[in-house]
Design an enzyme around this catalytic site. Structure first.
Site: not given
Ligand code: GLU
Length: 338
Positions: A83, A86, A209, A261, A279
């Site tokens: 994530s 992002k 993604y 989050y 994560v």
């Molecule tokens: N690639 C993971 C997903 O989309 C990223 C989640 C994360 O790091 O929060 O579930």
């Protein structure tokens, strides 16, 4: 409440600069020694390959806007960025489309719900609420410049590599593992499409993604990437401008509201820095004008944030005077060299 374990650690006020090199080095080492034995939290396993991570790994890197890099522990272990990507893809699309347009297309407000929530999208009339949750991140990836998926991928890989100051590569095992288990992200992309909010093929966008989430980085890489946002969009090591100062500012505002989050408010309350976690166990926290802290340790709390990373960042934020809300009476420091 977030357990940052900083009882008794003196809160230094935020000033315009980091203390000298030795002090930053000493505090980075102290943070590592203080939290390396913490064994709370669990390693993520919803993407099967991530469960192979060694729970003992713990690296702390501090990148200064002046170009100095402090590294303690496992700062060279590569992990998939997940994530954290992002934040940087968001910056790239902001650079392309501008503040107003991107603010309108992907939003900036916290959902208060888990990162992969479908309800958050439904409750908001199919409009993604912010680019740090999966719906908004998938919508952002769809906006990356490029006429074909290959060109878009080239933009993402080259863009994130410019933030890191080196060529980033994909971990194919992570990509394959996540591709086999990401039906929820595929559902989110289809839902966005059903609301007319995805101007690209949903399957192709989720593949992009997922690939972006599989790029390999180290704690030192994410520190340099964060320090680029702290340095008005210029990579402090390569001195290359990656995004404009306005885009760096906008990205940090979005991270402050949404980077951790549904714990983003608690994080800001306790640590006081824009940040993004992933994560696989990485966290990057940015001190505007000063630098960034990159931590890596795979044990996560229930919200998906690295436990040791959270504590080490909290400790460094306090002791280095990074909390952007911490001030003291200006007269009390008059005449003092801070
Ligand atoms: N690639 C993971 C997903 O989309 C990223 C989640 C994360 O790091 O929060 O579930």
């Amino acid at each position: 409440m977030l357990n940052t374990d900083t009882e008794g650690v003196l809160q230094e006020a935020a000033t315009g600069a980091l203390p000298g090199w030795e002090r930053v080095e000493e505090l980075a080492r102290a943070a590592h020694a203080r939290y390396r034995a913490v064994d709370d939290g669990t390693v993520a396993d919803y993407i099967p390959v991530l469960a192979e991570a060694d729970p003992a790994w713990f690296g702390i890197a501090v990148a200064e806007t002046g170009g100095a890099l402090h590294e303690v522990g496992e700062t060279g272990v590569a992990f998939s960025i997940q994530s954290i990507s992002k934040a940087f893809v968001y910056a790239l699309v902001c650079e392309e489309f501008g503040h107003e347009r991107i603010g309108e297309l992907v939003g900036v407000d916290n959902t208060g719900l888990p990162f992969n929530s479908v309800i958050a999208l439904e409750l908001n009339g199919g409009h993604p609420m912010n680019p740090m949750v999966n719906a908004g991140a998938i919508a952002s990836t769809a906006l990356v410049p490029g006429a074909t998926a290959a060109e878009k991928w080239e933009s993402i890989q080259a863009g994130l590599s410019r933030f890191a100051g080196r060529e980033l590569e994909v971990d194919e095992r992570v990509f394959v593992s996540e591709s086999a288990t990401n039906s929820r992200n595929q559902a989110l992309a289809r839902l966005l499409q059903s609301y007319g909010r995805l101007d690209a093929d949903p399957g192709e966008t989720v593949e992009l993604y997922t690939r972006q989430c599989s790029l390999l980085v180290t704690a030192s890489d994410i520190a340099v990437m964060g320090a680029t946002l702290a340095d008005g969009g210029v990579n402090p090591v390569t001195r290359e401008r990656v995004v404009s100062a306005d885009v760096a500012r906008d990205t940090l505002a979005v991270l402050a509201a949404n980077g951790l989050y549904e714990r983003s408010g608690e994080w800001l309350f306790q640590i006081g820095l824009p940040a993004k976690s992933g994560v696989s166990g990485g966290i990057v926290a940015v001190a505007p004008g000063k630098g960034a802290i990159g931590t890596f340790s795979p044990r996560l709390d229930e919200a998906g944030n690295s436990v040791r990373g959270e504590r080490a960042t909290a400790y460094l934020s306090r002791t280095l005077g990074l909390n952007i809300f911490a001030s003291i009476d200006a007269r009390a420091t008059e005449g003092k060299q801070r």
